[in-house]
Design an enzyme around this catalytic site. Structure first.
Site, mmCIF file in Angstrom:
data_model
loop_
_atom_site.group_PDB
_atom_site.id
_atom_site.type_symbol
_atom_site.label_atom_id
_atom_site.label_comp_id
_atom_site.label_asym_id
_atom_site.label_seq_id
_atom_site.Cartn_x
_atom_site.Cartn_y
_atom_site.Cartn_z
ATOM 1 N N ARG A 209 0.999 -1.127 -0.057
ATOM 2 C CA ARG A 209 0.094 0.155 0.080
ATOM 3 C C ARG A 209 0.704 1.275 0.206
ATOM 4 O O ARG A 209 0.749 1.947 -0.918
ATOM 5 C CB ARG A 209 -0.752 -0.015 1.397
ATOM 6 C CG ARG A 209 -1.896 -1.025 1.544
ATOM 7 C CD ARG A 209 -2.704 -1.051 2.895
ATOM 8 N NE ARG A 209 -3.361 -1.997 3.221
ATOM 9 C CZ ARG A 209 -2.696 -3.062 3.795
ATOM 10 N NH1 ARG A 209 -1.379 -3.151 3.994
ATOM 11 N NH2 ARG A 209 -3.208 -4.354 4.125
ATOM 12 N N ASP A 314 13.636 7.522 8.410
ATOM 13 C CA ASP A 314 12.612 7.959 9.293
ATOM 14 C C ASP A 314 12.366 6.877 10.414
ATOM 15 O O ASP A 314 11.796 7.111 11.284
ATOM 16 C CB ASP A 314 11.244 8.016 8.790
ATOM 17 C CG ASP A 314 10.067 8.485 9.693
ATOM 18 O OD1 ASP A 314 10.221 9.497 10.319
ATOM 19 O OD2 ASP A 314 8.909 7.809 9.666
ATOM 20 N N HIS A 338 10.741 8.811 13.368
ATOM 21 C CA HIS A 338 9.637 7.824 13.225
ATOM 22 C C HIS A 338 8.284 8.748 12.903
ATOM 23 O O HIS A 338 7.502 8.518 14.039
ATOM 24 C CB HIS A 338 9.678 6.783 14.015
ATOM 25 C CG HIS A 338 8.920 5.447 13.624
ATOM 26 N ND1 HIS A 338 9.112 4.342 14.317
ATOM 27 C CD2 HIS A 338 7.814 5.285 12.754
ATOM 28 C CE1 HIS A 338 8.140 3.242 13.442
ATOM 29 N NE2 HIS A 338 7.421 4.261 12.786
ATOM 30 N N ILE A 339 8.196 9.500 12.137
ATOM 31 C CA ILE A 339 6.909 10.215 12.074
ATOM 32 C C ILE A 339 6.259 10.403 10.777
ATOM 33 O O ILE A 339 5.453 11.018 10.371
ATOM 34 C CB ILE A 339 7.536 12.045 12.332
ATOM 35 C CG1 ILE A 339 8.372 12.433 11.223
ATOM 36 C CG2 ILE A 339 7.800 12.343 13.540
ATOM 37 C CD1 ILE A 339 8.819 14.004 11.135
HETATM 38 C C1 DGY Z 1 3.153 1.847 11.911
HETATM 39 O O1 DGY Z 1 1.859 2.065 12.358
HETATM 40 O O2 DGY Z 1 3.542 0.600 11.795
HETATM 41 C C2 DGY Z 1 4.015 3.019 11.508
HETATM 42 O O3 DGY Z 1 5.154 2.561 11.786
HETATM 43 C C3 DGY Z 1 3.562 4.134 12.454
HETATM 44 O O4 DGY Z 1 4.207 5.242 11.582
#
Ligand code: DGY
Length: 372
Positions: A209, A314, A338-339
């Site tokens: 996705r 990220d 991680h954003i």
């Molecule tokens: C997840 O939901 O796994 C993502 O890494 C969060 O940003």
């Protein structure tokens, strides 16, 4: 009763949900009227929802309010009231005797946690699309269902991937730094020149996705070719004219290499010394998947010796990345905390889907996003 699976039935189910939010006592009545057969098969759990003995849910963090609004009319909620992760001993203590667990990607849900929860735990909803923090085999063994949150964070994560790619390839980190520290002298023809997407080849590892959504966003920048690699060929690749290639071929031919796949036992540290050596010296590597996909020592070597041009991450391993990590000393490495999914819309939707997964299970309905 199967004849009821028509428009009226669907309408009634929706009404049942809306009513239940405001008047939970009506929910059971309505549910019984529209679906008596399913009521019988899991009556015990739904009866308990309609009485004082409501299912107990443990929520491991402060989460967007919508999730709690969905659960609270039906469930007894206890929650870790902090923006920081619940300590392991608190998790172990609080999960005990719960029917459901609303957790995050930072909570390691392993055998010990499941053991501590005990046999009452029937469902786990993780507010994430990633699920490598949950021992799924152990959940299967214990007949615990697990829901996750795909789709709702796709757009936000794809957008951030594009932002990171542009920031890295067009050397924004160095530019911002130069403005701040006064090293911006004058306009110079060859200063801070990076590589553009126009006419480039973009290689995507994991055309799921998010990978597909990234490609669709990059296409208008004039990318000339998309390559992808993964476990299987994807029908959806046709949408962007992407070609399925071997991992090596993707590394050798791509100007931009993007890690968009989920982390599995098989692809841990897929991006290592061998992989970086196969990439072009001008290549830009982007990872918005999981830090575990990359051998960071090898990445540092590749970036500091000019094996590849730049990297944008990220996600790292560990998170947060210790501030003395050598990657942070590099001008050609952009690191974000991680954003990927950090938009108000996506995070709210993640909380909502997690709550709906849990509530649907407790009502004996199909989860909107079921993992197992
Ligand atoms: C997840 O939901 O796994 C993502 O890494 C969060 O940003």
């Amino acid at each position: 009763m199967t004849k009821r699976t028509n428009g009226n039935f669907i309408l009634l189910r929706n009404v049942s949900f809306v009513v239940s939010v405001y008047r939970p006592e009506f929910c059971e009545l309505l549910w019984r009227s529209v679906n008596p057969s399913r009521f019988i098969t899991s009556s015990v759990r739904r009866i308990s929802m309609a009485t004082q003995n409501r299912p107990k849910v443990y929520v491991t963090r402060r989460v967007p309010e919508i999730g709690l609004q969905i659960l609270s009319p039906h469930c007894e909620i206890s929650q870790w009231q902090s923006d920081d992760p619940v300590a392991r001993h608190e998790l172990l203590k609080n999960v005990s005797g719960k029917d459901a667990l609303f957790c995050l990607l930072t909570d390691k849900i392993d055998k010990e946690v499941l053991e501590q929860a005990g046999p009452s735990l029937r469902v786990i909803g993780t507010m994430s699309v990633g699920y490598e923090h949950i021992d799924l085999e152990e959940c299967k063994r214990r007949n615990i269902s697990v829901g996750f949150t795909p789709d709702v964070l796709t757009n936000a994560t794809a957008e951030l991937t594009v932002a990171l790619l542009l920031a890295t390839s067009r050397r924004l980190k160095e530019g911002i730094q130069a403005v701040a520290d006064g090293s911006w002298g004058t306009w110079k023809p060859s200063w801070l020149c990076g590589s553009g997407l126009d006419g480039s080849t973009v290689g995507i590892v994991g055309l799921g996705r998010i990978g597909l959504a990234v490609a669709k966003r990059l296409s208008p920048f004039g990318v000339s070719k998309f390559l992808y690699y993964g476990r299987t060929e994807k029908e959806t690749a046709k949408d962007i004219g992407a070609e399925f290639v071997s991992f090596d071929s993707l590394l050798e031919k791509s100007d931009f290499v993007l890690g968009c796949c989920s982390l599995t036992e098989d692809n841990k540290e897929l991006f290592n010394k061998t992989a970086f050596q196969k990439m072009k010296k001008t290549a830009v590597f982007i990872n918005t998947s999981r830090g575990g996909l990359v051998n960071q020592t090898d990445l540092y070597a590749a970036l500091s010796t000019g094996q590849i041009a730049a990297a944008g991450l990220d996600v790292t391993s560990p998170e947060p990345l210790p501030i003395d990590n050598p990657l942070l000393t590099l001008h050609n490495c952009v690191i974000l905390p991680h954003i990927g999914s950090a938009t108000e819309k996506a995070r709210s939707a993640m909380s909502e889907v997690t709550a709906k997964n849990i509530l649907s299970f407790l009502k004996g309905q199909d989860m909107p996003s079921k993992l197992i």
